[in-house]
Scaffold this active site. Structure first.
Site, PDB file in Angstrom:
ATOM      1  N   TYR A 168      -9.677  -3.935  -1.783  1.00 26.14           N
ATOM      2  CA  TYR A 168      -9.410  -3.780  -3.221  1.00 26.14           C
ATOM      3  C   TYR A 168      -8.231  -2.835  -3.390  1.00 26.14           C
ATOM      4  O   TYR A 168      -8.032  -1.943  -2.567  1.00 26.14           O
ATOM      5  CB  TYR A 168     -10.627  -3.239  -3.978  1.00 26.14           C
ATOM      6  CG  TYR A 168     -11.085  -1.869  -3.548  1.00 26.14           C
ATOM      7  CD1 TYR A 168     -10.527  -0.719  -4.108  1.00 26.14           C
ATOM      8  CD2 TYR A 168     -12.062  -1.717  -2.590  1.00 26.14           C
ATOM      9  CE1 TYR A 168     -10.942   0.533  -3.705  1.00 26.14           C
ATOM     10  CE2 TYR A 168     -12.489  -0.471  -2.185  1.00 26.14           C
ATOM     11  CZ  TYR A 168     -11.924   0.659  -2.754  1.00 26.14           C
ATOM     12  OH  TYR A 168     -12.334   1.894  -2.348  1.00 26.14           O
ATOM     13  N   HIS A 191     -31.015   1.564   5.943  1.00 26.40           N
ATOM     14  CA  HIS A 191     -30.270   2.095   4.800  1.00 26.40           C
ATOM     15  C   HIS A 191     -29.434   0.995   4.157  1.00 26.40           C
ATOM     16  O   HIS A 191     -28.873   0.145   4.837  1.00 26.40           O
ATOM     17  CB  HIS A 191     -29.370   3.240   5.283  1.00 26.40           C
ATOM     18  CG  HIS A 191     -28.303   3.579   4.297  1.00 26.40           C
ATOM     19  ND1 HIS A 191     -28.583   4.208   3.115  1.00 26.40           N
ATOM     20  CD2 HIS A 191     -26.971   3.335   4.289  1.00 26.40           C
ATOM     21  CE1 HIS A 191     -27.455   4.345   2.425  1.00 26.40           C
ATOM     22  NE2 HIS A 191     -26.476   3.832   3.114  1.00 26.40           N
ATOM     23  N   ASP A 222     -28.660   0.721  10.070  1.00 29.80           N
ATOM     24  CA  ASP A 222     -28.063   0.506   8.749  1.00 29.80           C
ATOM     25  C   ASP A 222     -27.771  -0.961   8.497  1.00 29.80           C
ATOM     26  O   ASP A 222     -27.178  -1.626   9.343  1.00 29.80           O
ATOM     27  CB  ASP A 222     -26.721   1.260   8.656  1.00 29.80           C
ATOM     28  CG  ASP A 222     -26.901   2.766   8.691  1.00 29.80           C
ATOM     29  OD1 ASP A 222     -27.902   3.250   8.145  1.00 29.80           O
ATOM     30  OD2 ASP A 222     -26.025   3.453   9.254  1.00 29.80           O
ATOM     31  N   ARG A 231      -6.782  -0.348  -0.893  1.00 25.50           N
ATOM     32  CA  ARG A 231      -7.662  -0.217   0.263  1.00 25.50           C
ATOM     33  C   ARG A 231      -7.696  -1.522   1.050  1.00 25.50           C
ATOM     34  O   ARG A 231      -8.085  -2.572   0.537  1.00 25.50           O
ATOM     35  CB  ARG A 231      -9.076   0.166  -0.175  1.00 25.50           C
ATOM     36  CG  ARG A 231     -10.012   0.197   0.990  1.00 25.50           C
ATOM     37  CD  ARG A 231     -11.236   1.049   0.798  1.00 25.50           C
ATOM     38  NE  ARG A 231     -12.182   0.711   1.849  1.00 25.50           N
ATOM     39  CZ  ARG A 231     -12.137   1.184   3.087  1.00 25.50           C
ATOM     40  NH1 ARG A 231     -11.212   2.054   3.432  1.00 25.50           N
ATOM     41  NH2 ARG A 231     -13.019   0.795   3.984  1.00 25.50           N
ATOM     42  N   TYR A 232      -7.253  -1.434   2.294  1.00 24.47           N
ATOM     43  CA  TYR A 232      -7.250  -2.598   3.173  1.00 24.47           C
ATOM     44  C   TYR A 232      -8.195  -2.327   4.342  1.00 24.47           C
ATOM     45  O   TYR A 232      -8.386  -1.183   4.725  1.00 24.47           O
ATOM     46  CB  TYR A 232      -5.849  -2.872   3.747  1.00 24.47           C
ATOM     47  CG  TYR A 232      -4.722  -2.952   2.736  1.00 24.47           C
ATOM     48  CD1 TYR A 232      -4.970  -3.139   1.365  1.00 24.47           C
ATOM     49  CD2 TYR A 232      -3.398  -2.837   3.139  1.00 24.47           C
ATOM     50  CE1 TYR A 232      -3.931  -3.209   0.454  1.00 24.47           C
ATOM     51  CE2 TYR A 232      -2.347  -2.907   2.231  1.00 24.47           C
ATOM     52  CZ  TYR A 232      -2.609  -3.080   0.884  1.00 24.47           C
ATOM     53  OH  TYR A 232      -1.589  -3.145  -0.009  1.00 24.47           O
ATOM     54  N   ILE A 292     -27.944  10.416   5.548  1.00 29.62           N
ATOM     55  CA  ILE A 292     -27.810   9.008   5.929  1.00 29.62           C
ATOM     56  C   ILE A 292     -27.057   8.846   7.248  1.00 29.62           C
ATOM     57  O   ILE A 292     -27.003   7.763   7.813  1.00 29.62           O
ATOM     58  CB  ILE A 292     -27.155   8.210   4.782  1.00 29.62           C
ATOM     59  CG1 ILE A 292     -27.896   8.448   3.471  1.00 29.62           C
ATOM     60  CG2 ILE A 292     -27.104   6.720   5.065  1.00 29.62           C
ATOM     61  CD1 ILE A 292     -29.399   8.166   3.514  1.00 29.62           C
ATOM     62  N   LYS A 308       0.839  -1.204   0.000  1.00 34.84           N
ATOM     63  CA  LYS A 308       0.000   0.000   0.000  1.00 34.84           C
ATOM     64  C   LYS A 308       0.875   1.255   0.000  1.00 34.84           C
ATOM     65  O   LYS A 308       0.664   2.175  -0.783  1.00 34.84           O
ATOM     66  CB  LYS A 308      -0.894  -0.012   1.238  1.00 34.84           C
ATOM     67  CG  LYS A 308      -1.772   1.213   1.390  1.00 34.84           C
ATOM     68  CD  LYS A 308      -2.457   1.195   2.755  1.00 34.84           C
ATOM     69  CE  LYS A 308      -3.339   2.405   2.961  1.00 34.84           C
ATOM     70  NZ  LYS A 308      -4.597   2.324   2.211  1.00 34.84           N
ATOM     71  N   HIS A 324     -19.584   9.736  -3.312  1.00 35.04           N
ATOM     72  CA  HIS A 324     -18.163   9.427  -3.545  1.00 35.04           C
ATOM     73  C   HIS A 324     -17.485  10.515  -4.348  1.00 35.04           C
ATOM     74  O   HIS A 324     -16.279  10.488  -4.540  1.00 35.04           O
ATOM     75  CB  HIS A 324     -18.013   8.095  -4.273  1.00 35.04           C
ATOM     76  CG  HIS A 324     -18.527   6.935  -3.483  1.00 35.04           C
ATOM     77  ND1 HIS A 324     -17.944   6.541  -2.310  1.00 35.04           N
ATOM     78  CD2 HIS A 324     -19.586   6.120  -3.674  1.00 35.04           C
ATOM     79  CE1 HIS A 324     -18.610   5.517  -1.813  1.00 35.04           C
ATOM     80  NE2 HIS A 324     -19.615   5.241  -2.621  1.00 35.04           N
ATOM     81  N   ASN A 384     -14.927 -10.256   1.133  1.00 37.55           N
ATOM     82  CA  ASN A 384     -14.901  -8.799   1.147  1.00 37.55           C
ATOM     83  C   ASN A 384     -13.808  -8.268   0.209  1.00 37.55           C
ATOM     84  O   ASN A 384     -13.449  -7.097   0.248  1.00 37.55           O
ATOM     85  CB  ASN A 384     -14.684  -8.312   2.578  1.00 37.55           C
ATOM     86  CG  ASN A 384     -15.206  -6.902   2.754  1.00 37.55           C
ATOM     87  OD1 ASN A 384     -15.723  -6.291   1.817  1.00 37.55           O
ATOM     88  ND2 ASN A 384     -15.051  -6.365   3.942  1.00 37.55           N
TER      89      ASN A 384
END
Ligand code: GLN
Ligand code: ZN
Length: 766
Positions: free
Chosen positions: A526, A656, A613, A529-530, A445, A19, A706, A126
Site C-alpha cells: 500500500y 495469534h 502465529d 510500503r512495498y 506477542i 517510493k 502501531h 496483498n
C-alpha cells in the site's frame, strides 16, 4: 489478428523510484515538481517498455502516487469535509486521505491534524486500497482530468493507450458510509454518480481514446441483488455515442454466479480471469452477443511463474474455436501490479530456478508470444515455444519440485496427528500444574523493539563482516536484555524478543528447503510500503532446528515460562509467492510437517509454551461462500493442528491473529490452548461479544502497537473490566495487540508496566 493486452503495469519502478521520491516529498526533501517529474518518467518508461515488447493494448491511468481507488475518490470529489476544509493542493489532499496528515501551523497555513481513511485488502491480494468514504454532503463532480491527461501524455509519445477506470458499481460497492452518514448504502448513489462518469468518458473520447477498460472486479464476489441489477442501469447509461467503447474487466475469480449482470450489457467486450477459473469459459461465451469481444486473461498477473505456452495456446485456441479469432484478445489475467517489475535485476537466484520465473516485464513478452502463436500458428514462435517448453519441463522434473521423502511423509499424514492427545480441559489441568501461571496472565506477542543496532548487526552478519560467533553473542545479549526487562516489568509468560528475525516469514523461509528470495522483487502493498515476498519453488522440508537455540537460551536464563515463537503454515504460504504446480493444501501440509518437527524440538529442549502465529489465516479465505471456501477452512485448520498437535498435554500452544475480521468459528477449530487477537481499535462495544463463546483461553489485545501512545493504567483497568462483563475471568489473558518491533523502548516499557499493574489489580481481587 489476435491482439495482446495488458490490464495494468507496476508503477513503483524497477529501482523503487516511486517510493524514494514520495517519501522524500513527505519529508520535505523533494519538491512537488520533482515528485511529478518522477511520476511522468515512470509512466513513459512503462508505456515504452510495453510498446517495445509489442503489446497491442497498453493501459494508461494505471499509474498512481498512492492508490488507484483513492485517485477515483479525488477525481469524483469524494472527499470528506475533514480533508477538504484545509484547501490543500490536490496531491496533498490525496496523501492526507491515504495516510493522514499532522503538521503544525505556519505563517501562511493553519495546523493540520487528520487521520487516514480506512485501508482494506484488494480482494484476496496483498495490495490494499483506500476505501471510498461517502459522507452526508458528498457532491460528485469532476474534480480533475488525470485519466485524460495521462492518455494525452502517452499519445504525445505516439502510444494510443486504453485508459483504465474503476467502474461505477465496483467503486461504490467497495466504499462505505462515513461516520456522519451511517445508514447510507453507497450503491444508492449510483444515479448521482453516473453523470460524472459520463462527463469523464466524453472527455476521454474527445482526447482520442477509442476504448476504455472499465474494471468491475466485484463481479467475482457474492453480490446483493440490488448491486447485481445496478449493472444494467449503469452501463445502459454510460454507453453512448459521446463515450469511447467500454471494455468490462473482471479478475481474481469466477463471474458465473453474476453472469446475468453481464448478459446484454452494451459493452464492447468482457475480460475474465481464466488462470483462476478456466471452467468459466463456456458460460461467459454464452453470455456474449455476437459482436462482443472476449479478452482471455491467461498470463497470471498474481504470480511469478512462466506461463505454460502449450497450455495457454491450447486454451486460447479453444476460445477462438467458440467465438472466432476476430473476437478474441490475449491478456494478462489481472493488472501486473501484483508482480515484481523485472527479473533482470536478480543476480543471486540460481540460474536453474530463475529460468522458471517471469516477472511483470517478462510477462509482456508472454502475452505477445501467445497472441502471435494463435494468429500466425505456433511455428511463428517456434524458438520461444521450444525455450518455454524446456523451462516448463525442467521445472516439472527437477528434484527441487519433487522431493520423494517429503511427498511420502505427507502421504502418511493421519487424522490423529492433527489432534491433541486430550481435550482442552484435561490439557489445561496439566498445564496449570506444569507452568504455574497466575490468573490474568500477562504476556506479549513476540517481538520487542528492533533498534537500529539490531539491524546494523544483522546486515553486517549477512554481508559477512562479522563472524557467526560474534553475531550469536550479540543476539544472546539482546535476548538477555529483553528477558531482564520482562522480569522487571513483571510479565508472566516471557518471550525472547525475536531480535534475530528480519521478517516473520522470510526468517523461516531462509531456514527451510524449498524457498528462494529475490534481491529486488518488490511489490506494492500500500502507498509507499512495498514487500518482497519469498518464493516457494520446491517441496518444503526442514534441514534442522530453526529457533531452538534462541528459545532454549532464553529459557535457560529465567525461571518464568518462556514462549517459543513460530510462524504458522498458512501465513508462511500466504505471504510468499506460492507454487502453481501443486495445490495450496499440499504446500501447507509440507510447511506444517516442518513446523511440527520444530514444535517438538522446542518441547524437547524444555520450552513448554509455544506460539504459532497465523495472522494471515483470514485473508486466504476464498472470495465466495461455497465449496472452495469450505475446503480452504478445512485444510488451513488441519495444517495448523498438524503443526501443533505433536506435543504433550502439559505443553501450552498459543496462536495469534491480527489485521482482520476473524470468524470465531475458524479460530475455535484450531484448538489452540490460548489465542491472542488484535482488538484495541475495535471501539464498537458489541465487538467484545464476538469471541465470548470461545471455549479455550483468550487475550483480546489491549493496546495499539502501531502508535507510540502510552495508555494509562486506568485505561487498561477499564478495558479489562469491560471485557470481564462478558468473559469468565479464568479464561482471560492480558496482552497487547501484536508484536512490538516497530515501537521504541520508552513507550514499550511504560505501556507494558501499566498493563501489568492493571492485571495485578484484578488478580488481587479474585
Ligand atoms: N510474533 C510476531 C511479532 O511479534 C507476530 C507478528 C504479527 O502477527 N504480524 O512480531
Ligand atoms: Zn500480529
Amino acid at each position: 489478428m489476435v491482439q495482446s493486452a495488458v490490464l495494468g503495469f507496476p508503477r513503483i519502478g524497477a529501482q523503487r523510484e516511486l517510493k524514494k521520491v514520495t517519501e522524500a516529498y513527505w519529508s520535505g526533501k523533494a519538491t512537488v515538481e520533482e515528485l511529478f517529474k518522477v511520476g511522468k518518467e515512470l509512466r513513459e518508461k512503462n508505456w515504452k517498455l510495453q510498446k517495445d515488447a509489442g503489446v497491442d493494448i497498453i493501459p494508461s491511468n494505471d499509474f498512481s502516487f498512492y492508490d488507484q481507488v483513492l485517485d477515483h475518490s479525488l477525481l469524483f470529489n469524494v472527499i470528506p469535509e475533514r480533508y477538504s476544509k484545509y484547501n490543500l493542493p490536490a496531491i496533498d489532499t490525496l496523501f492526507a486521505m491515504g495516510r493522514g496528515l499532522q503538521r503544525p501551523a505556519t505563517e501562511s497555513s493553519p495546523a493540520v491534524d487528520v487521520t487516514a481513511l480506512e485501508m482494506v485488502k484488494w480482494f484476496d491480494s496483498n495490495y490494499h486500497y483506500v476505501r471510498p468514504t461517502f459522507s452526508k454532503n458528498v457532491e460528485f463532480k469532476l474534480n480533475s482530468t488525470k485519466p485524460v491527461d495521462e492518455f494525452l501524455e502517452a499519445k504525445a509519445l505516439g502510444i494510443n493507450t486504453r485508459p483504465v477506470l474503476v467502474g461505477p458499481v465496483s467503486y461504490l460497492y467497495l466504499g462505505k458510509a462515513d461516520k456522519d452518514n451511517l445508514e447510507l448504502e453507497p450503491i444508492t448513489l449510483l444515479e448521482k454518480l453516473l453523470p460524472v462518469y459520463a462527463e469523464l468518458l466524453a472527455k476521454l473520447k474527445e482526447a482520442g481514446a477509442e476504448t476504455v477498460q472499465i474494471d468491475e472486479p466485484i463481479l467475482v464476489l457474492d453480490l446483493p441483488v440490488e448491486v447485481q441489477s445496478a449493472y444494467k442501469v449503469a452501463y445502459e447509461y454510460l454507453v453512448s455515442e459521446a463515450a469511447p467503447k467500454l471494455f468490462l474487466t473482471t479478475y481474481f475469480g469466477d463471474v458465473r454466479p453474476n453472469i446475468q449482470s453481464i448478459k446484454g450489457l452494451p459493452v464492447a467486450g468482457v475480460h475474465a480471469d481464466f488462470v483462476r477459473v478456466p471452467e468459466q469459459l463456456d458460460e461467459i461465451v454464452a453470455a456474449l452477443s455476437p459482436s462482443q469481444i472476449l479478452s482471455v486473461g491467461i498470463v497470471n498477473g498474481r504470480n511469478i511463474w512462466k506461463a505454460n505456452f502449450a497450455k495457454a495456446i491450447e486454451f486460447v485456441s479453444s476460445a477462438i474455436a467458440k467465438v472466432g479469432a476476430e473476437r478474441v484478445i490475449v491478456a494478462t489475467s489481472s493488472s501486473l501490479l501484483h508482480t515484481p517489475v523485472t527479473l533482470a535485476s536478480e543476480k543471486k537466484i540460481p540460474a536453474e530456478i530463475k529460468d522458471w520465473f517471469s516477472f511483470a516485464t517478462e510477462k509482456l513478452a508472454e502475452v505477445v508470444t501467445i497472441a502471435k502463436a494463435v494468429t500466425d500458428g505456433p511455428e511463428s514462435v517456434a524458438g520461444e515455444f521450444a525455450a518455454n517448453a524446456k523451462s516448463i519441463s525442467a521445472r516439472e522434473t527437477s528434484s527441487i519440485t519433487n522431493d520423494t521423502a517429503v511427498r511420502e511423509r505427507v502421504g502418511k499424514i493421519t487424522e490423529d496427528q492433527a489432534r491433541r492427545k486430550s481435550p482442552f480441559g484435561v490439557r489445561l489441568a496439566a498445564q496449570k500444574k506444569a507452568l504455574g501461571i497466575p490468573l490474568f496472565p500477562t504476556t506479549t506477542i513476540g517481538s520487542f523493539p528492533q533498534t537500529k543496532d539490531i539491524r546494523i548487526f544483522r546486515n553486517k552478519f549477512t554481508k559477512g563482516e562479522i563472524t557467526a560467533e560474534e553475531y550469536e553473542k550479540f543476539i544472546e545479549k539482546e535476548i538477555e536484555t529483553v528477558v531482564k526487562f520482562q522480569e522487571e516489568v513483571g510479565l508472566d509468560v516471557l518471550v525472547h524478543g525475536e531480535p534475530e528475525r528480519n521478517d516473520m516469514v522470510q526468517y523461516f523461509g531462509e531456514k527451510l528447503n524449498g524457498f528462494v528470495f529475490t534481491t529486488n522483487g518488490w511489490v506494492q502493498s500500500y502507498g509507499s510500503r512495498y514487500v518482497r515476498p519469498p518464493i516457494i519453488v520446491g517441496d518444503v522440508s526442514r534441514p534442522g532446528p530453526m529457533t531452538v537455540k534462541e528459545s532454549k537460551f532464553a529459557q535457560s536464563i529465567t525461571k518464568k515460562p518462556m514462549k517459543g515463537m513460530l510462524t504458522g503454515p498458512v501465513t508462511c504460504l500466504r505471504w510468499s509467492f506460492p507454487r502453481d504446480d501443486i495445490s495450496s493444501k499440499l504446500q501447507a501440509q509440507q510447511l506444517a510437517l516442518a513446523l511440527r518437527d520444530e514444535v517438538q524440538d522446542l518441547e524437547a529442549a524444555g520450552v513448554y509454551v509455544i506460539q504459532v502465529d497465523e495472522p494471515a489465516i483470514r485473508e486466504g479465505l476464498p472470495l465466495r461462500a461455497g465449496a472452495e471456501r469450505d475446503d480452504y477452512v478445512n485444510w488451513a485448520v488441519e495444517s495448523f493442528r498438524l503443526a501443533t498437535s505433536g506435543v504433550d498435554d502439559s505443553t501450552q500452544i498459543h496462536s495469534h491473529f491480527c489485521y482482520s475480521d476473524l470468524d470465531p468459528n475458524h479460530i475455535k477449530a484450531l484448538d489452540a490452548d490460548v489465542v491472542s487477537i488484535e482488538f484495541s481499535k475495535k471501539d464498537d462495544p458489541n465487538y467484545i461479544q464476538e469471541f465470548s463463546e470461545y471455549p479455550n483461553h483468550i487475550g483480546l489485545g489491549l493496546f495499539d502497537i502501531h502508535s507510540p501512545r502510552v495508555p494509562a493504567k486506568d485505561e487498561f483497568v477499564s478495558r479489562i473490566a469491560d471485557i470481564l462483563k462478558v468473559y469468565p475471568q479464568e479464561n482471560l489473558w492480558v496482552n497487547p495487540d501484536c508484536g512490538l518491533k516497530t515501537r521504541g523502548w520508552t513507550e514499550t516499557r511504560a505501556s507494558l508496566q501499566n498493563m501489568v499493574d492493571a492485571a495485578k489489580e484484578f488478580r488481587a481481587k479474585y
